[in-house]
Every structure is written in C-alpha cells, then in structure tokens.
Write a protein that holds these residues in place. Structure first.
Motif, PDB file in Angstrom:
ATOM      1  N   UNK A 171      11.610 141.208 -40.453  1.00  0.00           N
ATOM      2  CA  UNK A 171      10.997 141.559 -41.731  1.00  0.00           C
ATOM      3  C   UNK A 171       9.495 141.272 -41.717  1.00  0.00           C
ATOM      4  N   UNK A 172       8.754 142.097 -42.398  1.00  0.00           N
ATOM      5  CA  UNK A 172       7.288 141.987 -42.418  1.00  0.00           C
ATOM      6  C   UNK A 172       6.806 140.679 -43.037  1.00  0.00           C
ATOM      7  N   UNK A 173       7.625 140.035 -43.858  1.00  0.00           N
ATOM      8  CA  UNK A 173       7.201 138.793 -44.524  1.00  0.00           C
ATOM      9  C   UNK A 173       7.423 137.547 -43.681  1.00  0.00           C
ATOM     10  N   UNK A 174       7.959 137.710 -42.494  1.00  0.00           N
ATOM     11  CA  UNK A 174       8.252 136.532 -41.672  1.00  0.00           C
ATOM     12  C   UNK A 174       6.954 135.799 -41.325  1.00  0.00           C
ATOM     13  N   UNK A 175       7.009 134.462 -41.394  1.00  0.00           N
ATOM     14  CA  UNK A 175       5.832 133.639 -41.078  1.00  0.00           C
ATOM     15  C   UNK A 175       5.676 133.568 -39.559  1.00  0.00           C
ATOM     16  N   UNK A 176       4.486 133.888 -39.075  1.00  0.00           N
ATOM     17  CA  UNK A 176       4.227 133.910 -37.631  1.00  0.00           C
ATOM     18  C   UNK A 176       3.269 132.808 -37.175  1.00  0.00           C
ATOM     19  N   UNK A 225       8.361 135.371 -31.685  1.00  0.00           N
ATOM     20  CA  UNK A 225       7.191 136.191 -32.017  1.00  0.00           C
ATOM     21  C   UNK A 225       6.005 135.328 -32.456  1.00  0.00           C
ATOM     22  N   UNK A 226       4.801 135.884 -32.342  1.00  0.00           N
ATOM     23  CA  UNK A 226       3.613 135.190 -32.833  1.00  0.00           C
ATOM     24  C   UNK A 226       3.502 133.784 -32.285  1.00  0.00           C
ATOM     25  N   UNK A 271       3.183 124.902 -44.117  1.00  0.00           N
ATOM     26  CA  UNK A 271       4.401 125.576 -43.670  1.00  0.00           C
ATOM     27  C   UNK A 271       4.304 125.811 -42.168  1.00  0.00           C
ATOM     28  N   UNK A 272       5.359 125.430 -41.444  1.00  0.00           N
ATOM     29  CA  UNK A 272       5.413 125.615 -39.999  1.00  0.00           C
ATOM     30  C   UNK A 272       6.433 126.700 -39.682  1.00  0.00           C
ATOM     31  N   UNK A 273       6.067 127.713 -38.878  1.00  0.00           N
ATOM     32  CA  UNK A 273       6.954 128.862 -38.631  1.00  0.00           C
ATOM     33  C   UNK A 273       8.026 128.531 -37.601  1.00  0.00           C
ATOM     34  N   UNK A 274       9.274 128.815 -37.938  1.00  0.00           N
ATOM     35  CA  UNK A 274      10.381 128.467 -37.058  1.00  0.00           C
ATOM     36  C   UNK A 274      11.106 129.698 -36.533  1.00  0.00           C
ATOM     37  N   UNK A 275      11.882 129.490 -35.478  1.00  0.00           N
ATOM     38  CA  UNK A 275      12.568 130.595 -34.801  1.00  0.00           C
ATOM     39  C   UNK A 275      13.851 130.994 -35.513  1.00  0.00           C
ATOM     40  N   UNK A 276      14.330 132.192 -35.201  1.00  0.00           N
ATOM     41  CA  UNK A 276      15.547 132.732 -35.809  1.00  0.00           C
ATOM     42  C   UNK A 276      16.729 132.568 -34.859  1.00  0.00           C
ATOM     43  N   UNK A 305      11.183 130.217 -42.060  1.00  0.00           N
ATOM     44  CA  UNK A 305      10.916 131.568 -41.555  1.00  0.00           C
ATOM     45  C   UNK A 305      10.166 132.407 -42.578  1.00  0.00           C
ATOM     46  N   UNK A 306      10.356 132.074 -43.846  1.00  0.00           N
ATOM     47  CA  UNK A 306       9.741 132.824 -44.940  1.00  0.00           C
ATOM     48  C   UNK A 306       9.163 131.843 -45.960  1.00  0.00           C
TER      49      UNK A 306
END
Length: 710
Positions: free
Chosen positions: A75-80, A488-489, A458-463, A446-447
C-alpha cells in the motif's frame, strides 16, 4: 540485424514472463495458514496471486483475508523511513538520528524519573523470536518491570484459567485432526466461521460423522448455524449457565467418578456449591430454558468422547477466568480431557497469540511460561541472559493498568511495538488522554495508526512477506514463517530494531544476534525445562516436519500431540476444580432506564483487530467499509430506528455513530458492534474499565448502552 531482433524479443519475453514466488504464512488469525505469494511482472506492471500451501493445520485452505493479505504491504501509505514529529508534523530522518534520539530521550527519562518510568507495550502478532527479545529488551536493556502486550485483551482469561486448572496453558490440548472424530462438541462464545474460517471443515466433518454440536452465544452467527442446539445466553451469564449444566450432570449422576477421584481435586466443594443452586434461578439469570440446559448437559456427559472450545465471547468479561474455569469443571466432571477425541480448546485470536504469551511479554512472565517472581525461574533465565538474577525487575502490571500509571505520572516514556491501544483498549478516550501525558512515545509500525499518530517517533517495520521467524498456532504447533522478500526502503525487522536500540544504550553484548534463527536458539535454551519447552525444536526440524507441537524437550522428542494423558501439570498431577458463583465478584454493568440495552462486540470475516492492515486492503475494505449496529427489528422499532440508518450508541464512557443493520439473529435486549473501526466508530469508546481480578481482562462483552436515530 537478426541477432539484435532476437535479443530484443527475448528481453520483452522475460519482462512479460518474470515471476517470483514467496513462501510465507498468513499474518492474521491463529490458524497461521501456509501460503505462497506469486509476483508476476507483465511489462512494467506487477500482478499478485496468493495460493494456499498444504500443512497439517489448515491443509492448504485460505480465507478471504489470507487471499488478500498482500495488499497491505504494497500500500502507498506504508512507512518506509523513520519519522520524527516536528512541530506537529512527521518528517523523515535517518536511522542514525532516530536511534540517537531514542538514546537521549530514554536516558533522560530514566535519569529524571527512574528506570521504572519507561514501559514497553508489545503484540501477539509478532514472531516468537521478537516476543522473546522484547521481554529481554525490557528487563535487560531498559531494566523496567513495565512490559505487557495486546494479548492481555484477547487470551488472558483462557490462559489464566487453563494454568490454574491444568497447570499449563496450550491453546488446544489435542491436535485439530481429532475434532472430526469426537461425539459431542460445545462451542462457547466462539464464532469460528468468521474469526478462523479455515478451521470450520474440522467441525463440519465432525457433524457429518454424527457429532452433536452445542453453541453458546447471544447471537445467531454463521457458526451457530452448524449447531444442533443453540443456547442463546443473556450477555455476561456464561458462568451461571455452566453451573446449570453442572447441576444437571451432578443431579443425573452423570459424573465420571473414577476420573474425578483419580485425576482431580476440589470436586466435593464444587458439588456442595452446585447442590445449593436452583435451576429455576439459573434459567432466569441466563434466559436459557431448563429443558435446553438438560438436553445439552445430558448429551455432553453421556457420550464416550467430547470437546469443549471457548473464545472471546466467554473470556472478554470481568469474570472471564471463572467462566472458563467453570466450563473446565464440566470437562473434568465428565472425564473428557487427556483422552483421544476429548479435550479443551481455547481458540486463540491473534496470529501468534499462543507463542507471544509464552516467552516473556506478559508483566509477570519469563520465557518458557516461567514466573518472574519464582527465584529458581529467575536464576535459570538470568544464566542464559548472562545477568545476575537480582538485576531482573519484578513483575509489572497489565496492559490497561500501564495506561493508568501513565495517567498518574509514574510512567513517562513508552516503546510500542506493532499494536494500536488507542483503538483496542477499553475506555478509549482515557487511553488517548493518558498517551498525551507521555514525555516520549516511540511506535514501531507499518502504517501511521491511530496510536502511531500520537508518537514522537515512528520506526518502519517489516511485513509478513519480509520477516522470517517462528509462530505458534492455536494447536500449540510451532511453525516457521519463511519470508524471503527484501525489505523495502529503509524498513527493518522488529528484532533488528531492538538490537540496534540496545546497542546505542550500551547493551550490545546481550543482543548479538544477526538473524532470527540466532534468537530462536537462545529462546530454546531459555525455555528449556519450562512448561512451554521448545528446546527440542529447531528450524531444520520444523522445515522437515511441518511444525512441532510443544512441549518438545529434546531433539529426539516428536512433540506432544495430546496433553494430560497421564497427569496434569500441577505438582500432584491433578486438575484443580473450584466452585464458581453465578454472578461475578465485581458487579457487571446492568441495563436500566437510561442505558436499557446490552452491548457486545466481536470480529467479522473481512477484517482483523483494529483494522490497521485490513482497511489498507481494497478487496477487504470493499466488503465492509464502515462499522454497523446489529439490532433486533422489534428493538429497532421501539427506538424509531430504521434499517441502514445512522444510529447514535451511547454508554457512560462515550458515544459513537454507526449504521443500523436489522437482524432477527440477535437477542432483543442486546446490540452488536464489530471492533475494527476507529474514531467516531470505535466501539471501545463505550467499554468500561473494570478488569477481571485474576487476569486483568476488560469486560468488552457486557456494557449497558442506549441507542437513538441520528
């Protein structure tokens, strides 16, 4: 020229036919269905297809959530990238700056307010490795007692009841493949058809084989349709209903006397209590006719084999522990536990609801289901961790109680991993109010969820496609989620984030891990000899054997398919029975003239928990894009509510607005709202803050409300 053309066409053909296959597991419910994501590139466009993969639990089946799970990671809103809040807005920063910011804030808070001023809030959706590491991180890197997790709101009543009754808690005491062969089944407060759809064929096969199915639920659901008998209990009266069934079993002399005498304690006190009760009174309290209670009790007691399953409908109450214990009194009194085709199942809710509660995320717990207050347990784990046992903090408090401590100013910093307490906790307005008082809130997400929106960082995490690790499904089967898609990212895994924070805090030597398997091998050592013993389980074994049921104490052990065949896990080998009152010791909220209806909550098939992930899936969001109020037509008429109209629902705590859905499948004194929406549709704004004294479970299933058309 010919060679150039051939090269061109080969290149175009490769672009069209490029395909990648990723093995993984569904990130949602506790069935943890195995699946593959097929990623195809057609010229410059990518398409995705998910297919089920054979495994012992779900046998290749997928539900609508699993088939569309891939839509949220893309999804485009995912934090990278790491995001820091500056003047009320999130701005992208480097990992180096993010880690330095955490170091400065954590050290400042602990220097000013003490070590106990930091707290950790975890999740039952992360892997076993990450749940284990989070508990170690809180106690070793932060030295705080304050860690708990969102599973407190899900499985705590059943887990506590099983531990108190049997001496250990594993979701199912038997493997699922025994279900089709049992003769009678009780489904208490569980809507598996919507919450765990891929489990349904086991129960459908049991029915085909002649099993008699009894459902206990205030609503008619896709699950109760399967039942031969539906006990439409009044909300909150499950413990009383269990007393009614026990009374019939005892009065009709259907107790398995030999089993009770040899394998249990406390039966005589239970019998004395039951003899003092009246079926007429129980029928009035529960609104279940005496004849229905008699039919259910006699059928369950008379058959050679039987199974009992409970879920949130019974457990999410302020007497949920005692309600489950009373259901287990029925199992023990009829001898239907520890035998082939007979046993108990607590239908775990979250994906890793079982494993995440075994290895140290709970306030009072160390890995392997050990107690943080037990000196021997402390010494065993401290030795694995390379610390002095006296350095380990004592027990903290439950999830909701942590927010109370924030409100009181005793906790001033929080590290939040993969959870959304602003939506999932009771009395949600209070949770928001408390979080605003924190000096520093870090969210790993993630979001930008409703809770992450309030974070300072906010720290971006994996799926699930990227994060390898083990999960423990509702059977107690430890599975390995392969996850080979690159992050990603600048996204990192949860375990990587914990190790990197530990490093900047100067605790690097305790967190030397370079992959998930390294962490699992330490978890094996830490759990060795504990109730939830994983020592004999390895990544290689899981791959070869498609998962292993714990306890598995050594590498030659095949795993434990059926618990309690010879003895229970208490020191004397006996199960514990206790008398349970019809009414909870803390009075439940009662309906009155101002709030005349019972509110109950639950899940629906197209969404999961607070909806952070499933509402990012277009296919799932399209099925249910807004919340609703299920209400009986006669009740709706009384309050001038028409079908498909906006309705105001109000309790003593707050108010929401949802759309009406008239249905004769619900009791006339009860309304139902699902849990997956936020803000003005967040049903937990209405839920009270009273907690079960044994397990600290909030009372999600019984709240008094009024309704009115908007």
């Amino acid at each position: 020229m010919t060679d150039l053309l051939l090269k061109y066409f080969r290149t175009k053909q490769q672009e069209v036919q490029s395909e990648k296959v990723y093995d993984t597991q569904c990130p949602f419910c506790s069935m943890q269905c195995k699946m593959q994501l097929i990623e195809q590139s057609v010229v410059s466009r990518k398409t995705f297809k998910t297919i089920g993969k054979d495994n012992p639990t779900s046998q290749g089946r997928l539900c609508v959530k699993g088939m569309n799970a891939h839509q949220h990671p893309f999804h485009k809103d995912r934090i990278m990238h790491p995001l820091q809040k500056v003047n009320g807005e999130f701005v992208q920063i480097s990992w180096e700056k993010a880690l330095q910011h955490i170091k400065e804030q954590f050290e400042s808070i602990q220097a000013t307010d003490g070590h106990d001023a930091l707290s950790v809030y975890g999740s039952a959706s992360i892997t076993n490795e990450e749940a284990y590491l989070l508990g170690k991180f809180a106690r070793v890197a932060l030295k705080t007692p304050y860690i708990d997790y969102n599973g407190r709101l899900c499985m705590s009543a059943a887990a506590t009841a099983a531990n108190q009754t049997f001496g250990v808690d594993r979701g199912l005491t038997n493997a699922l493949n025994e279900v089709p062969h049992t003769r009678v089944i009780i489904l208490a407060g569980t809507n598996i058809a919507e919450c765990q759809p891929t489990i349904m064929p086991y129960f459908e096969k049991a029915k085909e084989n002649g099993a008699y199915i009894i459902a206990i639920d205030p609503r008619e659901t896709a699950t109760t349709k399967l039942a031969d008998l539906h006990l439409k209990v009044k909300p909150g009266m499950d413990a009383a209903l269990a007393n009614g069934l026990l009374k019939v079993i005892i009065d009709e002399d259907l107790v398995d006397k030999q089993f009770v005498q040899e394998r249990a304690t406390g039966f005589e006190k239970v019998k004395e209590h039951i003899n003092s009760l009246s079926l007429d009174e129980i029928s009035t309290l529960t609104d279940v006719p005496i004849e229905q209670m008699r039919t259910a009790a006699i059928k369950f007691a008379s058959e050679d084999s039987g199974m009992l399953f409970s879920a949130r409908g019974v457990e999410q109450q302020i007497d949920g522990t005692h309600a489950v214990r009373n259901l287990l009194n029925i199992l023990i009194s009829t001898g239907k536990i520890g035998k082939k085709y007979s046993g108990y199942g607590a239908i775990t809710g979250q994906g890793n609801g079982q494993g995440a509660r075994e290895h140290g995320q709970k306030a009072d717990q160390l890995p392997g289901y050990r107690s943080i207050e037990n000196e021997e347990h402390r010494e065993q784990v401290a030795k694995v961790w390379g610390v002095d046992k006296d350095e380990l903090p004592r027990k903290g408090v439950s999830a909701y109680e942590m927010f109370q401590k924030i409100d009181e100013g005793k906790i001033t910093g929080m590290f939040l991993m993969c959870s959304n307490p602003v939506v999932s906790n009771p009395n949600a307005n209070f949770i928001k109010k408390a979080l605003k008082k924190l000096k520093f809130l870090v969210a790993v997400e993630m979001f930008i969820s409703e809770t992450a929106e309030m974070a300072d960082l906010i720290l971006p995490t994996s799926s699930y496609l990227e994060d390898e690790g083990t999960m423990t499904n509702l059977e107690g089967r430890v599975t390995l989620r392969e996850a080979s898609r690159p992050c990603p990212g600048e996204v990192k895994h949860d375990w990587e984030i914990l190790c990197e924070i530990a490093k900047v805090l100067g605790k690097e030597k305790y967190f030397p891990f370079t992959c998930a398997e390294d962490i699992f091998n330490e978890l094996r050592e830490a759990s060795k000899g504990g109730a939830a013993d994983y020592f004999g389980i390895t990544y290689d074994r899981i791959r070869k054997e498609q998962g292993i049921l714990w306890p598995c104490p050594n590498l030659d052990h095949k795993g434990t398919v059926r618990l309690f065949e010879n003895e229970f896990a208490h020191s004397d080998g006996r199960a514990r029975m206790i008398p349970v009152s019809n009414l909870s010791e803390i009075p439940k909220e009662k309906v009155d003239e101002e709030y005349p209806l019972y509110l109950t909550t639950g899940r629906i098939v197209s969404h999961y928990l607070t909806g952070v992930q499933t509402r990012k899936s277009s296919a799932l969001a399209a099925r249910n894009f807004e919340s609703y109020l299920e209400i009986h037509p006669e009740t709706a008429k009384r309050y001038n509510i028409e079908h498909n109209n906006l309705v105001s629902v109000t309790s003593k705590r707050g108010n929401i607005v949802v759309r009406s859905k008239l249905s004769e499948k619900i009791r006339k004194d009860t309304v139902f709202v699902p849990i997956h929406w936020t803000e003005a549709q967040n049903v937990n704004l209405l839920v009270g803050e009273d907690l079960d004294p044994s397990c600290k479970m909030p009372g999600f299933k019984v709240n008094a409300v009024r309704v009115a058309p908007v």
